[in-house]
Motif scaffolding. Sequence first.
Motif, PDB file in Angstrom:
ATOM      1  N   CYS A  42       8.585   5.899   2.946  1.00 51.21           N
ATOM      2  CA  CYS A  42       9.183   5.248   1.779  1.00 51.21           C
ATOM      3  C   CYS A  42      10.669   5.552   1.665  1.00 51.21           C
ATOM      4  O   CYS A  42      11.480   4.677   1.340  1.00 51.21           O
ATOM      5  CB  CYS A  42       8.454   5.685   0.511  1.00 51.21           C
ATOM      6  SG  CYS A  42       6.752   5.100   0.417  1.00 51.21           S
ATOM      7  N   ARG A  46      13.718   2.845   1.768  1.00 53.51           N
ATOM      8  CA  ARG A  46      14.752   2.748   0.735  1.00 53.51           C
ATOM      9  C   ARG A  46      16.145   2.830   1.362  1.00 53.51           C
ATOM     10  O   ARG A  46      17.065   2.093   0.964  1.00 53.51           O
ATOM     11  CB  ARG A  46      14.561   3.863  -0.286  1.00 53.51           C
ATOM     12  CG  ARG A  46      15.603   3.873  -1.414  1.00 53.51           C
ATOM     13  CD  ARG A  46      15.594   2.601  -2.210  1.00 53.51           C
ATOM     14  NE  ARG A  46      16.621   2.611  -3.249  1.00 53.51           N
ATOM     15  CZ  ARG A  46      17.016   1.548  -3.935  1.00 53.51           C
ATOM     16  NH1 ARG A  46      16.460   0.363  -3.703  1.00 53.51           N
ATOM     17  NH2 ARG A  46      17.956   1.647  -4.857  1.00 53.51           N
ATOM     18  N   ASP A  60      12.631   1.462  -8.542  1.00 50.36           N
ATOM     19  CA  ASP A  60      11.464   1.829  -9.347  1.00 50.36           C
ATOM     20  C   ASP A  60      10.315   2.318  -8.478  1.00 50.36           C
ATOM     21  O   ASP A  60       9.536   3.192  -8.886  1.00 50.36           O
ATOM     22  CB  ASP A  60      11.001   0.634 -10.188  1.00 50.36           C
ATOM     23  CG  ASP A  60      11.942   0.343 -11.346  1.00 50.36           C
ATOM     24  OD1 ASP A  60      12.745   1.238 -11.672  1.00 50.36           O
ATOM     25  OD2 ASP A  60      11.882  -0.768 -11.903  1.00 50.36           O
ATOM     26  N   GLU A  61      10.203   1.776  -7.261  1.00 47.53           N
ATOM     27  CA  GLU A  61       9.128   2.180  -6.362  1.00 47.53           C
ATOM     28  C   GLU A  61       9.382   3.574  -5.798  1.00 47.53           C
ATOM     29  O   GLU A  61       8.487   4.424  -5.761  1.00 47.53           O
ATOM     30  CB  GLU A  61       9.003   1.161  -5.226  1.00 47.53           C
ATOM     31  CG  GLU A  61       7.744   1.290  -4.405  1.00 47.53           C
ATOM     32  CD  GLU A  61       6.513   0.679  -5.051  1.00 47.53           C
ATOM     33  OE1 GLU A  61       6.068   1.258  -6.064  1.00 47.53           O
ATOM     34  OE2 GLU A  61       6.007  -0.337  -4.531  1.00 47.53           O
ATOM     35  N   ASN A  64       8.411   6.747  -7.606  1.00 49.70           N
ATOM     36  CA  ASN A  64       7.011   7.180  -7.628  1.00 49.70           C
ATOM     37  C   ASN A  64       6.741   8.389  -6.733  1.00 49.70           C
ATOM     38  O   ASN A  64       5.714   9.054  -6.881  1.00 49.70           O
ATOM     39  CB  ASN A  64       6.101   6.029  -7.212  1.00 49.70           C
ATOM     40  CG  ASN A  64       5.997   4.948  -8.278  1.00 49.70           C
ATOM     41  OD1 ASN A  64       5.949   5.260  -9.468  1.00 49.70           O
ATOM     42  ND2 ASN A  64       5.982   3.687  -7.866  1.00 49.70           N
ATOM     43  N   ILE A  82       2.156   4.669  -3.723  1.00 48.00           N
ATOM     44  CA  ILE A  82       2.843   3.443  -3.291  1.00 48.00           C
ATOM     45  C   ILE A  82       1.991   2.743  -2.245  1.00 48.00           C
ATOM     46  O   ILE A  82       1.488   3.385  -1.316  1.00 48.00           O
ATOM     47  CB  ILE A  82       4.238   3.770  -2.715  1.00 48.00           C
ATOM     48  CG1 ILE A  82       5.096   4.468  -3.768  1.00 48.00           C
ATOM     49  CG2 ILE A  82       4.934   2.503  -2.210  1.00 48.00           C
ATOM     50  CD1 ILE A  82       6.393   5.029  -3.239  1.00 48.00           C
ATOM     51  N   TYR A  87       5.039  -3.633   2.009  1.00 45.54           N
ATOM     52  CA  TYR A  87       6.370  -3.644   2.610  1.00 45.54           C
ATOM     53  C   TYR A  87       6.319  -3.811   4.124  1.00 45.54           C
ATOM     54  O   TYR A  87       7.258  -3.467   4.841  1.00 45.54           O
ATOM     55  CB  TYR A  87       7.126  -2.377   2.218  1.00 45.54           C
ATOM     56  CG  TYR A  87       7.232  -2.259   0.732  1.00 45.54           C
ATOM     57  CD1 TYR A  87       8.169  -3.009   0.030  1.00 45.54           C
ATOM     58  CD2 TYR A  87       6.357  -1.455   0.013  1.00 45.54           C
ATOM     59  CE1 TYR A  87       8.249  -2.943  -1.344  1.00 45.54           C
ATOM     60  CE2 TYR A  87       6.430  -1.378  -1.366  1.00 45.54           C
ATOM     61  CZ  TYR A  87       7.376  -2.127  -2.045  1.00 45.54           C
ATOM     62  OH  TYR A  87       7.444  -2.066  -3.411  1.00 45.54           O
TER      63      TYR A  87
END
Length: 251
Positions: A42, A46, A60-61, A64, A82, A87
């Motif tokens: 993740c 990002r 916002d993801e 988490n 998540i 994705y």
Amino acid sequence: MWGQPVEAQAGYESLANAITNELNYGHLSDDESNLLLKTRICINLRIKSMKAGTDDFPLDEIKNIDQVFKALYEGKIIAFPIILQKYKTTVAEESEAMTARLTKGGTLRPPPKPTLDGGVHLSIIIDKIGLKNAAQYLDPFLTISVLDKNGEQIEESQDTPPSNIRDDNYIYFNCTVDLQTTLHTLPAGSAVLLEFKHFKPKGEYISTKSWSFIELEEIKPGPIVLEIYEKPTDRKRKKLKLLSVKPLYMH
């Protein structure tokens, strides 16, 4: 980390590197490793999103992942918060990146050049490791590290190539590891750590199964037989529990 883009990206990259180090240490349980592996995916998503100037992996993801760190701090295992499939990525993709260096032949370094002071470098010939049901391990390899008495790294770790040579109770490596630090410059209490790792297809990540070590004071020419301890790896070499009651060793 949620602030300015440049500072946030640097923070993400630093966090991803810290997670990589934790995974490489081999002291985590399989469930903990799986959570951290997904967290790193993740973070990398990002970073890619920020570099591209898009919001493909939204802020916002990524927030988490705080739930993961809180749970691990409290010694809990939670469902990953998540859904990675949204994705177009999987844990397998990350594992492929993790194992790419292994499929290319490991990361063993060549013998260092002679030093002006005539210092001696240690070469370790790894023959085999004894394990019950040795045939069950997928892409097994060893990570070799040089540590001081406090478990701190002295030089960069090296990975053997994965081995597919085995019988019922042994996996054979038949390779030489050349340490890069001269023996006389290693501090007292140093040790060579050998961790046995393998790929776990169910969780799609690399797991540490066992570990061995040899103290600097025990190093001598000729064959050495090392005991094999069960995970987690204790880099300070204090908490030792044999992996098996059978007479199986690292050679």
